[in-house]
Write a protein that holds these residues in place. Structure first.
Motif, PDB file in Angstrom:
ATOM      1  N   TYR A  51     -17.810 -47.002 -55.710  1.00 51.17           N
ATOM      2  CA  TYR A  51     -17.795 -46.104 -54.555  1.00 51.17           C
ATOM      3  C   TYR A  51     -17.397 -44.688 -54.976  1.00 51.17           C
ATOM      4  CZ  TYR A  51     -15.886 -43.509 -50.665  1.00 51.17           C
ATOM      5  OH  TYR A  51     -15.589 -42.488 -49.784  1.00 51.17           O
ATOM      6  N   GLU A  52     -16.320 -44.564 -55.738  1.00 53.97           N
ATOM      7  CA  GLU A  52     -15.849 -43.226 -56.136  1.00 53.97           C
ATOM      8  C   GLU A  52     -16.911 -42.486 -56.943  1.00 53.97           C
ATOM      9  OE1 GLU A  52     -11.039 -43.398 -56.310  1.00 53.97           O
ATOM     10  OE2 GLU A  52     -12.087 -44.416 -57.948  1.00 53.97           O
ATOM     11  N   ASN A  73     -27.127 -42.023 -45.927  1.00 55.56           N
ATOM     12  CA  ASN A  73     -27.031 -42.400 -44.526  1.00 55.56           C
ATOM     13  C   ASN A  73     -26.624 -43.847 -44.286  1.00 55.56           C
ATOM     14  OD1 ASN A  73     -27.629 -39.852 -43.512  1.00 55.56           O
ATOM     15  ND2 ASN A  73     -29.825 -40.212 -43.637  1.00 55.56           N
ATOM     16  N   LEU A  74     -26.824 -44.712 -45.259  1.00 58.03           N
ATOM     17  CA  LEU A  74     -26.441 -46.108 -45.066  1.00 58.03           C
ATOM     18  C   LEU A  74     -24.927 -46.232 -44.886  1.00 58.03           C
ATOM     19  CD1 LEU A  74     -28.469 -48.240 -47.662  1.00 58.03           C
ATOM     20  CD2 LEU A  74     -28.557 -48.407 -45.172  1.00 58.03           C
ATOM     21  N   PRO A  75     -24.493 -47.143 -44.021  1.00 53.82           N
ATOM     22  CA  PRO A  75     -23.054 -47.427 -43.966  1.00 53.82           C
ATOM     23  C   PRO A  75     -22.611 -48.071 -45.276  1.00 53.82           C
ATOM     24  CG  PRO A  75     -24.264 -48.651 -42.255  1.00 53.82           C
ATOM     25  CD  PRO A  75     -25.252 -47.915 -43.070  1.00 53.82           C
ATOM     26  N   LYS A  76     -21.370 -47.783 -45.669  1.00 55.53           N
ATOM     27  CA  LYS A  76     -20.805 -48.357 -46.889  1.00 55.53           C
ATOM     28  C   LYS A  76     -19.518 -49.082 -46.545  1.00 55.53           C
ATOM     29  CE  LYS A  76     -23.124 -44.616 -48.569  1.00 55.53           C
ATOM     30  NZ  LYS A  76     -23.737 -43.851 -47.493  1.00 55.53           N
ATOM     31  N   PHE A  77     -19.357 -50.258 -47.132  1.00 53.25           N
ATOM     32  CA  PHE A  77     -18.125 -51.028 -46.986  1.00 53.25           C
ATOM     33  C   PHE A  77     -17.514 -51.131 -48.374  1.00 53.25           C
ATOM     34  CE2 PHE A  77     -20.956 -52.320 -43.583  1.00 53.25           C
ATOM     35  CZ  PHE A  77     -20.147 -52.118 -42.483  1.00 53.25           C
ATOM     36  N   LEU A  86     -11.543 -42.688 -46.646  1.00 54.77           N
ATOM     37  CA  LEU A  86     -12.869 -42.725 -47.250  1.00 54.77           C
ATOM     38  C   LEU A  86     -13.790 -41.762 -46.525  1.00 54.77           C
ATOM     39  CD1 LEU A  86     -13.321 -46.592 -47.610  1.00 54.77           C
ATOM     40  CD2 LEU A  86     -12.537 -44.996 -49.340  1.00 54.77           C
ATOM     41  N   GLU A  87     -14.690 -41.179 -47.276  1.00 53.76           N
ATOM     42  CA  GLU A  87     -15.706 -40.300 -46.715  1.00 53.76           C
ATOM     43  C   GLU A  87     -17.063 -40.935 -47.000  1.00 53.76           C
ATOM     44  OE1 GLU A  87     -14.997 -36.513 -48.540  1.00 53.76           O
ATOM     45  OE2 GLU A  87     -13.040 -36.296 -47.605  1.00 53.76           O
ATOM     46  N   TRP A  88     -18.131 -40.195 -46.782  1.00 61.49           N
ATOM     47  CA  TRP A  88     -19.485 -40.606 -47.145  1.00 61.49           C
ATOM     48  C   TRP A  88     -19.913 -41.847 -46.363  1.00 61.49           C
ATOM     49  CZ3 TRP A  88     -21.460 -43.772 -51.657  1.00 61.49           C
ATOM     50  CH2 TRP A  88     -22.805 -43.514 -51.911  1.00 61.49           C
ATOM     51  N   ASN A  89     -19.597 -41.853 -45.076  1.00 66.71           N
ATOM     52  CA  ASN A  89     -20.030 -42.933 -44.187  1.00 66.71           C
ATOM     53  C   ASN A  89     -19.490 -44.289 -44.642  1.00 66.71           C
ATOM     54  OD1 ASN A  89     -21.405 -43.867 -41.916  1.00 66.71           O
ATOM     55  ND2 ASN A  89     -23.331 -44.110 -43.004  1.00 66.71           N
ATOM     56  N   ALA A  90     -18.240 -44.302 -45.105  1.00 68.91           N
ATOM     57  CA  ALA A  90     -17.661 -45.513 -45.694  1.00 68.91           C
ATOM     58  C   ALA A  90     -16.464 -46.018 -44.895  1.00 68.91           C
ATOM     59  CB  ALA A  90     -17.243 -45.238 -47.130  1.00 68.91           C
TER      60      ALA A  90
END
Length: 189
Positions: A51-52, A73-77, A86-90
């Motif tokens: 992720y990082e 744009n995808l959600p991230k878990f 967390l940023e970037w839709n996470a």
């Protein structure tokens, strides 16, 4: 029910860590495969380290077109116990990782795609949560490094497809053998 799809770059001796340096000199035709798997997914499931790295690169990457837009744009878990924001839709997975992934699998939506994230993948394999394992195997033996399959776990798999991507790189796709779950093999790991 969503599926967990894992995709990994591996050497012949099973090393997955820091693949960028050891991939140099190989140019497999993996663009269509990587495009299709990303666009067939409903979310990314990532370990903290992956992720990082992705979060540093993808939000500001240029010239990536529709692939970069989809990635962003995808959600991230994210499986993490150390990152507080967390940023970037996470979103951080809460509590036990296995239980959190089981809950995600029960939700409506597209597949959960795992890129890299070897430690997370090992946990998911041990818990029987991986539905499909896609290994891009490079014709290289490193002799040392973190191996994806280590620690004495026995996991019977069925090969569902194989494809030559060029440069000696094979894409091998596996599913867990029906009716099996990971087992600890006494005396190993």
């Amino acid at each position: 029910m969503r599926k967990v799809i894992v995709t990994e770059f591996l050497t012949l001796d099973g090393v997955y860590e820091e693949s960028i340096p050891w991939q140099k000199g190989y140019s497999p035709d993996d663009g269509p495969f990587k495009h299709d798997e990303l666009f067939e997914s409903g979310a990314l499931l990532l370990g903290r380290v992956t992720y990082e790295g992705f979060a540093r690169y993808w939000p500001t990457a240029t010239g990536t077109g529709a692939f970069g837009e989809r990635m962003n744009n995808l959600p991230k878990f994210v499986a993490t116990t150390t990152l507080s924001s967390l940023e970037w839709n996470a979103t951080a997975l809460q509590g036990d990782v296995g239980a959190a992934v089981e809950a995600l699998k029960r939700q409506e939506g597209g597949n959960l795609l795992v890129y890299g994230s070897g430690t997370l993948v090992q946990t998911l394999l041990r818990r029987g949560l991986v539905d499909e394992l896609r290994l891009m195997v490079y014709p290289l033996v490193l002799g040392s490094g973190k191996r994806l399959f280590a620690g004495g776990d026995r996991l019977p798999l069925n090969l569902t497809s194989s494809r030559d991507l060029g440069s000696g790189v094979l894409l091998l796709t596996y599913e867990p053998a029906t009716g099996t779950s990971p087992e600890r093999t006494p005396g190993l790991g």
